[in-house]
Design a protein around this motif. Structure first.
Motif, PDB file in Angstrom:
ATOM      1  N   LEU A   1       0.829  -1.212   0.000  1.00 10.89           N
ATOM      2  CA  LEU A   1       0.000   0.000   0.000  1.00 10.89           C
ATOM      3  C   LEU A   1       0.863   1.261   0.000  1.00 10.89           C
ATOM      4  CD1 LEU A   1      -2.848  -1.060   2.486  1.00 10.89           C
ATOM      5  CD2 LEU A   1      -2.916  -1.023  -0.017  1.00 10.89           C
ATOM      6  N   LEU A   2       1.941   1.235   0.792  1.00 12.54           N
ATOM      7  CA  LEU A   2       2.781   2.440   0.843  1.00 12.54           C
ATOM      8  C   LEU A   2       3.536   2.632  -0.479  1.00 12.54           C
ATOM      9  CD1 LEU A   2       3.630   4.846   2.476  1.00 12.54           C
ATOM     10  CD2 LEU A   2       5.467   3.490   3.500  1.00 12.54           C
ATOM     11  N   ALA A   3       4.040   1.532  -1.029  1.00 13.20           N
ATOM     12  CA  ALA A   3       4.741   1.644  -2.319  1.00 13.20           C
ATOM     13  C   ALA A   3       3.788   2.205  -3.379  1.00 13.20           C
ATOM     14  CB  ALA A   3       5.270   0.276  -2.737  1.00 13.20           C
ATOM     15  N   TYR A   4       2.536   1.774  -3.328  1.00 21.28           N
ATOM     16  CA  TYR A   4       1.525   2.262  -4.276  1.00 21.28           C
ATOM     17  C   TYR A   4       1.322   3.768  -4.103  1.00 21.28           C
ATOM     18  CZ  TYR A   4      -3.205   2.832  -6.225  1.00 21.28           C
ATOM     19  OH  TYR A   4      -4.305   3.246  -6.929  1.00 21.28           O
ATOM     20  N   CYS A   5       1.236   4.215  -2.839  1.00 20.10           N
ATOM     21  CA  CYS A   5       1.031   5.656  -2.590  1.00 20.10           C
ATOM     22  C   CYS A   5       2.225   6.471  -3.066  1.00 20.10           C
ATOM     23  CB  CYS A   5       0.805   5.911  -1.098  1.00 20.10           C
ATOM     24  SG  CYS A   5      -0.719   5.204  -0.506  1.00 20.10           S
ATOM     25  N   LEU A   6       3.412   5.894  -2.959  1.00 18.09           N
ATOM     26  CA  LEU A   6       4.624   6.597  -3.389  1.00 18.09           C
ATOM     27  C   LEU A   6       4.865   6.452  -4.891  1.00 18.09           C
ATOM     28  CD1 LEU A   6       6.938   5.467  -0.460  1.00 18.09           C
ATOM     29  CD2 LEU A   6       6.472   7.854  -1.063  1.00 18.09           C
ATOM     30  N   ASP A   7       4.055   5.555  -5.514  1.00 20.66           N
ATOM     31  CA  ASP A   7       4.230   5.237  -6.935  1.00 20.66           C
ATOM     32  C   ASP A   7       5.647   4.723  -7.212  1.00 20.66           C
ATOM     33  OD1 ASP A   7       3.418   4.900  -9.512  1.00 20.66           O
ATOM     34  OD2 ASP A   7       3.815   6.973 -10.129  1.00 20.66           O
ATOM     35  N   LYS A   8       6.093   3.828  -6.332  1.00 25.41           N
ATOM     36  CA  LYS A   8       7.443   3.243  -6.440  1.00 25.41           C
ATOM     37  C   LYS A   8       7.328   1.735  -6.245  1.00 25.41           C
ATOM     38  CE  LYS A   8       9.843   7.166  -6.372  1.00 25.41           C
ATOM     39  NZ  LYS A   8      10.355   7.693  -7.607  1.00 25.41           N
ATOM     40  N   PRO A   9       8.341   0.972  -6.693  1.00 23.57           N
ATOM     41  CA  PRO A   9       8.327  -0.462  -6.388  1.00 23.57           C
ATOM     42  C   PRO A   9       8.577  -0.683  -4.893  1.00 23.57           C
ATOM     43  CG  PRO A   9      10.352   0.143  -7.538  1.00 23.57           C
ATOM     44  CD  PRO A   9       9.497   1.374  -7.504  1.00 23.57           C
ATOM     45  N   ARG A  10       8.207  -1.856  -4.408  1.00 27.45           N
ATOM     46  CA  ARG A  10       8.356  -2.160  -2.964  1.00 27.45           C
ATOM     47  C   ARG A  10       9.806  -2.010  -2.507  1.00 27.45           C
ATOM     48  NH1 ARG A  10       6.986  -7.834  -1.977  1.00 27.45           N
ATOM     49  NH2 ARG A  10       7.928  -7.848   0.056  1.00 27.45           N
ATOM     50  N   SER A  11      10.733  -2.373  -3.393  1.00 24.95           N
ATOM     51  CA  SER A  11      12.153  -2.349  -3.022  1.00 24.95           C
ATOM     52  C   SER A  11      12.603  -0.933  -2.632  1.00 24.95           C
ATOM     53  CB  SER A  11      13.004  -2.865  -4.188  1.00 24.95           C
ATOM     54  OG  SER A  11      12.697  -2.125  -5.347  1.00 24.95           O
ATOM     55  N   TYR A  12      11.910   0.070  -3.130  1.00 21.53           N
ATOM     56  CA  TYR A  12      12.255   1.471  -2.834  1.00 21.53           C
ATOM     57  C   TYR A  12      12.195   1.724  -1.330  1.00 21.53           C
ATOM     58  CZ  TYR A  12      11.788   6.596  -2.997  1.00 21.53           C
ATOM     59  OH  TYR A  12      11.959   7.953  -2.802  1.00 21.53           O
ATOM     60  N   LEU A  13      11.256   1.033  -0.659  1.00 18.97           N
ATOM     61  CA  LEU A  13      11.042   1.295   0.765  1.00 18.97           C
ATOM     62  C   LEU A  13      12.242   0.872   1.605  1.00 18.97           C
ATOM     63  CD1 LEU A  13       7.435  -0.231   0.978  1.00 18.97           C
ATOM     64  CD2 LEU A  13       8.028   2.177   0.654  1.00 18.97           C
ATOM     65  N   TYR A  14      12.920  -0.202   1.162  1.00 19.64           N
ATOM     66  CA  TYR A  14      13.986  -0.773   2.001  1.00 19.64           C
ATOM     67  C   TYR A  14      15.216   0.125   2.067  1.00 19.64           C
ATOM     68  CZ  TYR A  14      11.038  -4.801   1.005  1.00 19.64           C
ATOM     69  OH  TYR A  14       9.971  -5.631   0.849  1.00 19.64           O
ATOM     70  N   GLY A  15      15.479   0.831   0.990  1.00 22.80           N
ATOM     71  CA  GLY A  15      16.687   1.654   0.948  1.00 22.80           C
ATOM     72  C   GLY A  15      16.506   3.024   1.596  1.00 22.80           C
ATOM     73  N   ARG A  16      15.260   3.397   1.924  1.00 25.25           N
ATOM     74  CA  ARG A  16      15.025   4.761   2.424  1.00 25.25           C
ATOM     75  C   ARG A  16      14.095   4.771   3.637  1.00 25.25           C
ATOM     76  NH1 ARG A  16      15.132   4.020  -2.686  1.00 25.25           N
ATOM     77  NH2 ARG A  16      16.340   5.363  -4.107  1.00 25.25           N
TER      78      ARG A  16
END
Ligand SMILES: C[S@@+](CC[C@H](N)C(=O)[O-])C[C@H]1O[C@@H](n2cnc3c(N)ncnc32)[C@H](O)[C@@H]1O
Length: 287
Positions: free
Chosen positions: A30-45
Motif C-alpha cells: 500500500l505504501l509503495a503504491y502511494c509513493l508510486d514506487k516499487p516495494r524495493s524502494y522502501l527498504y533503501g530509504r
C-alpha cells in the motif's frame, strides 16, 4: 505531522494485523503504491519523510484494508503467472494456486499447432489470457455468467494484446451448437454456501458468485463435468480446480462421464487441488 517510511510501515502493519496474516507485506504494498514506487524502494530509504498527501492517502488505504478490502482491489492490480492483471471487486482476486491449473494446461496444449481451449467462469480472464499469451496458436474461448467479469476480462485481454473470445454464458448454455474443444479448463466456485470459511479473511469482500455455487459446493463442478463430454473431442481433456476435500467426489463425477487417466495434483500447500482427466469413452456420442 509527517511520517517516515519505516514508522508508516510499522503503523500500517500494527493495524492491518487485525485482519491479515500478511500485514507487513500488505502495508509495504500500500505504501509503495502511494509513493508510486516499487516495494524495493522502501527498504533503501526507511527514514525518508512522506509528503502530507501521501501519508493521508496511505492512512485511507489502511483504513479500507481493515473493512476488509483485499489489497488487490485497493491497488487495482494483481500479478498472476508473472503478468499484471487489472482487478476490481467484480471478480475474484487471482490466486497463486490457479497457476497450477495453467501449468497443467500448458503441458497439454502443443506449442506449434492450433488447439481449441475453453475457460469456463473466466472472472478477470487470467487463465484464458495467460494460456493465449503462452500458446499464441491456440484458439481460446472464455465464458462467465457475470457481465461485469467479462468487461474486466476483455480489458485484461486488451492490456496484454491477446485475442480471446469472451461469451456471456451460464457454463456451456450459450455456446453455439456443435462447438467442440480439445481442452476445457475451469476454476469454478466450489465452497459450500454455509461454510464458515466464507466469513473469514477477505472472502466477504469477493463476489459470492465466484465463491459458492450452492449448498453442497459441488453444484458447479457437477454441471461442468456432466456436460463436458458434449463439448470435447474424443481424447480431449478437462482440468478443474476444486476444494482440497473434493478430490474423491470430483473423480467419481469424472468416471461417471467416461473420463479416464484421472490424476489430481497438489498445490503449493500440498493440498489436492486440481484434477486432470481425459475423455476416453464418450457416453454422449451417438445419443
Ligand atoms: C472461482 S471464480 C474463478 C475466476 C477466474 N477463472 C480465476 O481463476 O480467478 C469462478 C467464476 O465463475 C463464474 N461463474 C459462476 N457461476 C457461473 C455460471 N453459472 N456460468 C458461468 N460462470 C459462472 C463467476 O462469475 C466467477 O468469475
Amino acid at each position: 505531522m509527517s511520517e517516515q517510511i519505516d514508522d508508516a510501515l510499522r503503523w500500517g502493519r500494527d493495524r492491518i494485523s487485525a485482519c491479515s496474516e500478511t500485514a507487513r507485506l500488505d502495508a509495504e504494498l500500500l505504501l509503495a503504491y502511494c509513493l508510486d514506487k516499487p516495494r524495493s524502494y522502501l527498504y533503501g530509504r526507511p527514514e525518508q519523510e512522506l509528503s502530507q498527501p501521501c501519508w493521508q492517502k496511505y492512512q485511507q488505504l489502511v483504513q479500507k484494508r481493515l473493512e476488509p478490502t483485499p489489497v488487490a482491489y485497493l491497488l487495482g492490480s494483481r500479478e498472476f503467472y508473472s503478468m499484471e492483471f487489472t482487478v476490481t471487486p467484480a471478480a475474484l482476486v487471482p490466486r497463486p494456486e490457479t497457476e497450477l491449473l495453467v501449468e497443467l494446461a500448458l503441458e497439454l496444449i502443443p506449442i506449434a499447432s492450433t488447439y481449441r481451449v475453453c475457460d469456463l467462469g473466466t472472472g478477470s480472464g487470467i487463465i484464458a489470457i495467460t494460456l493465449k499469451k503462452q500458446r499464441p496458436l491456440a484458439s481460446i474461448l472464455a465464458t462467465d455468467v457475470d457481465p461485469g467479469c467479462l468487461v474486466l476480462a476483455r480489458d485484461n485481454a486488451l492490456r496484454h494484446g491477446v485475442e480471446v473470445e469472451f461469451i456471456e454464458s451460464d457454463w456451456y448454455r450459450q455456446l453455439a451448437q456443435g462447438t467442440v474443444f480439445d481442452l476445457i479448463v475451469s476454476n469454478p466456485p466450489y465452497i459450500a454456501a454455509n461454510h464458515p470459511f466464507l466469513t473469514q479473511g477477505d472472502l466477504p469482500a469477493e463476489p459470492g458468485l465466484a465463491l459458492t455455487p450452492g449448498t453442497t459446493g459441488l453444484e458447479a463442478l457437477e454441471q461442468i463435468v456432466s456436460h463436458a463430454p458434449r463439448y470435447l473431442v474424443n481424447g480431449g481433456y478437462l482440468i478443474v480446480e476444486h476444494g482440497y476435500d473434493q478430490q474423491a467426489m470430483v473423480a467419481e463425477l469424472l468416471k461417471a462421464q467416461g473420463f479416464g487417466e484421472i490424476r489430481c495434483v497438489t498445490d503449493y500447500n500440498d493440498l489436492p487441488r486440481t484434477s486432470v482427466a481425459k475423455l476416453v469413452e464418450n457416453l454422449n456420442s451417438g445419443a
